[in-house]
Design a protein around this motif. Sequence first.
Motif: not given
Length: 355
Positions: A101-110, A179-186
């Motif tokens: 739902i979130t990762i789609s052709p309309s959103s993936v470039r940003s 796409v840019p990825l941030l991994i957070i250890g909580s």
Amino acid sequence: MPKISSEILWDLSAAEVQTRESEEEDRGVQPSERTLFMMGSKAGGKTSILYRCVDKDEAPKPTLALEYSFVRRTRRHSTPKDIVHLWELGGGTSLSDLVQITISPSSVRSLSVILVLDLSKPNCLWVTMERLLLAAQEHAEKAFQTLQKTGNKHQMSVQPTRVLPKDYPDRELISPFPVPLLIIGSKYDIFQEFDSDKKKLMSKTLRFVAHYYAASLIFTSIKSESLVSKTKVFFSHLAFGLDKGKTVSTDSTKPLFVPAGSDSFSQIGTPPTSDMTSIHAKNPKDLWKKVYEYNFPPESVSEQQELKDPAKDPQYNEPPIDAMRAQKNQELEQYKRNVEKSWKGLDLESRQTTA
């Protein structure tokens, strides 16, 4: 000195603002629109981290499935405002299907992805990380492929994977996340109480995974203002393109802060295999997985069974609807009892006839 009227001052100020806005437009400075997708460990603190990053002053509620919000930011002398769409996936790995739902052709470039991993539960960490990253990666690659097939000329120029600088460490050995990825250890406040060997293995493993995907890695705790402040810096970098600073920390006895491109396989080293009698791995990533799961055996817990019924969640109370639902539930139970009685009657009649 002649006195200047307030009207003239206002006109001069307005003219100055218009001039600066025009200069920014000439330099190509335009309002941005980005999407951040946050996923990770169930009850791992995703919402709490998100609220602190956007300065939302209210108690976080458990994320039931997939929740949307947004934030705006006004750059100096710039209108309209930059906007960031925020999506948060709840349920750990059990609702990974909602990634599409979130990762789609309309959103993936940003799009940028934030993966939150609960450091206080090392036995669940690798499975959560692997499943969610795989789901997000597959949908991101499909979205880019769709753009290439059906998009316009500008979209056709988009590469299916990120293009890294030629001097990026281990460029030929890694597999950049699409796409840019941030991994957070909580929950670092709990993690820091672990013994040194556990902390070292977990830290090095996450450093390897982050470097393999060309991702940034940070450890944080909402109980530490200094760690929250540093988390905000990385969040603002993904959300608004702000500078993420030059802070780097790879010491396993301290919170990790490893921006993408600041680590290398030679600095990370190899996984400790001395206690393992025999090990067969297809590649370095598989080797790290086997070593990690040898030391932290994965727990076989079905998160799907742990999900609560949303109709019984107090945060979604709707008195008129709840009253109607209760009535329908009573009618359903009465119907079940009537059907059960009728079947018993038929069974008894059948036995009498047979006799």
